[in-house]
Design an enzyme around this catalytic site. Sequence first.
Site, mmCIF file in Angstrom:
data_model
loop_
_atom_site.group_PDB
_atom_site.id
_atom_site.type_symbol
_atom_site.label_atom_id
_atom_site.label_comp_id
_atom_site.label_asym_id
_atom_site.label_seq_id
_atom_site.Cartn_x
_atom_site.Cartn_y
_atom_site.Cartn_z
ATOM 1 N N PHE A 320 0.413 0.260 4.171
ATOM 2 C CA PHE A 320 1.992 -0.060 4.085
ATOM 3 C C PHE A 320 2.510 -0.894 5.072
ATOM 4 C CE2 PHE A 320 1.144 4.446 2.622
ATOM 5 C CZ PHE A 320 1.877 4.156 1.412
ATOM 6 N N ASP A 321 3.327 -1.890 4.785
ATOM 7 C CA ASP A 321 4.150 -2.718 5.585
ATOM 8 C C ASP A 321 5.207 -1.394 6.119
ATOM 9 O OD1 ASP A 321 5.644 -4.494 7.100
ATOM 10 O OD2 ASP A 321 7.273 -4.421 5.603
ATOM 11 N N LYS A 322 5.656 -1.608 7.382
ATOM 12 C CA LYS A 322 6.765 -0.428 7.877
ATOM 13 C C LYS A 322 8.267 -1.145 7.622
ATOM 14 C CE LYS A 322 7.904 -0.733 12.195
ATOM 15 N NZ LYS A 322 9.459 -0.688 12.213
ATOM 16 N N VAL A 519 1.606 -2.351 0.268
ATOM 17 C CA VAL A 519 2.977 -2.056 -0.190
ATOM 18 C C VAL A 519 3.588 -2.727 0.838
ATOM 19 C CG1 VAL A 519 4.680 -0.569 -1.256
ATOM 20 C CG2 VAL A 519 2.065 0.090 -1.171
#
Length: 636
Positions: A320-322, A519
């Site tokens: 994931f991106d944050k 994502v």
Amino acid sequence: MIGRFSKLGVYQELFRLWDFYISFGAALLALASYLIDYGNPSPSLTGNTFALIAVAINGFPIIWGAVRGLMERKVNVDELVSLAIIASLIQGEFLAAAVVSFVMTLGGLIEQVTSESARKAIKSLIRIAPQTATVLIGEEEKTIPIEDVSIGDRILVKPGERIPVDARILSGASAVDESAMTGEPLPVEKQAGDIILAGTLSHNGVLTAETIKVGQDTTLGKVIKLVSEAEQHRPEAVRLIDRYATWFTPLILSCAATAWLLTGDVSRAVAVLIVGCPCALILAAPTATVAALGRAARSGILVKGGQYLERVASVKAVLFDKTGTLTLGEPRVEEIACTEGVDKEVVLSCAASAEQHCTHPLARAILKAAHYAKVVVRGAENAFHEIGLGVRAMVDGSLVEVGSASAVEGTAAIPRSLQKCIENSISRGVTPLVVYRDQAPVGLLNVTDKVRPVAVSTIQQFNELGIYDMGILSGDHEKAVRRVADAVGIDTVYARLKPQNKVDVINDYQSRDLPVMFVGDGINDAPALASSQAGVAMGDAGTDVALETADIALTHDDISKLPWLIRLSRRMLTIIKVNIVFGLAFNALAVLAGGMGWLSPIMAAIVHNVGSVLVVLASASLAIFPDRAGIRPSSA
């Protein structure tokens, strides 16, 4: 099912009531032929005439399809049915030829009706798309065609109306039914500042909104476009079947010839030709793919094609991106620190002026803070966003730069007071942004963001699916990334990453046989989205670059639907495999039965279509794939 109906893309052209009327009219002629000659030792001229007319109506299109295929040097299953019809005619079995033609044509129409369930969601979306919009010109209301609406126009949406474009609410509040786009049955309260989507229904309030997307760029437009074009991106299973389908015609011809030579019974050869059509096999993958794509679209997940949906099933790691992905993407400036002799308003004004044209969530947080503080946002020239590092622009003749502390090569030029603020912010997991003016630090903005409420349950669902390799890839400092990771239950974090670093991490996972679902939402996520096995963009908050690069888009940024998408993809592949095995076994048994004389040509036509319809019905079950265990999808 016959060859000319074997591509789902032509179904809407075929499904007209007139087709049924013509087909059944020919069937009545065949029935009249049977009744006229019932009990007669040999067919009469009238009976034969009626049967031949029935063959001409239902059989000629099949034969013509076969001829066209041969002219284009494309062999398909029409050749087998055509040979069966012609062989019956040569034998003088005109009634048998008429019945076979009718049953095969009717089978194609029945399968088309059954397969329409896979397209029902898309057609319903097309029907709900408004054709006009009420635009406000000053205080005057004007109704114009939807294609004449432009970005920036103010529109008026009254209670009970469907929203014509994607827009941001300027004033008013209403409960908006978004079930057509997301499958969510309960209306969502919308107010000033919220985004409303084309095709959704405003229940009880008057809304004034500013158009932000029109036509095919709206979420509704993308749903229709992506799913309509999805058949062009066929999964591996479809290509595998296509590769071997061309061998079936010569194989079945050989079987039919063998049956004839061994028994001398032409009717057995005809039966083999009819049941040998591999329609069930040909339908195995495309019907399941289209049904699954339509089901995903109803749940607010846009998949660009069947091959991308197929990839989802093999995912073994999720990264994931944050910001804007695991967090809400609505960060806020919680504190401003300044160097000596500089006011907070000046720091905020400089930062907002430089960031005013940037779409990153951190930029929106700065602009929102400037709005509430009522500071002046000045014009910026030569603005440049260096992906993963920050923004620089000329503001009132001065070079203003804004970037995360982690992007600064060294802190020697930063005063001790600001260094302490940076260290304190990092220790608390807060993101500090340093503001420079003419290469001299003037202040610091501390920005925080909330974790998405669904993030924890989403990670748990991935674990339930057997996916345990999960991590966060972020350009932020490690403490900020770790704070989010601990909150959602992820152990692995990668901090201070530039866009290329994210790609390197993903490639490392995939080199270890761990296909990655990534994502993300920002411009800096585009390379990672493109390099992953399955790239997922946040469709609501995501940038256009991210949406174009990704294989999948979430229309409402609901990451909790990703585990469901993996289950849907796995179910789709299971059904395709079952369909293929069934199609092969069914064809083999049917050919054997025809060769043994257990099936007459008429019975062979019926049995053949039963197999095809069963395959389509199995695929159509994906259209009602439940959102969660025991929960059926709401009707769009």
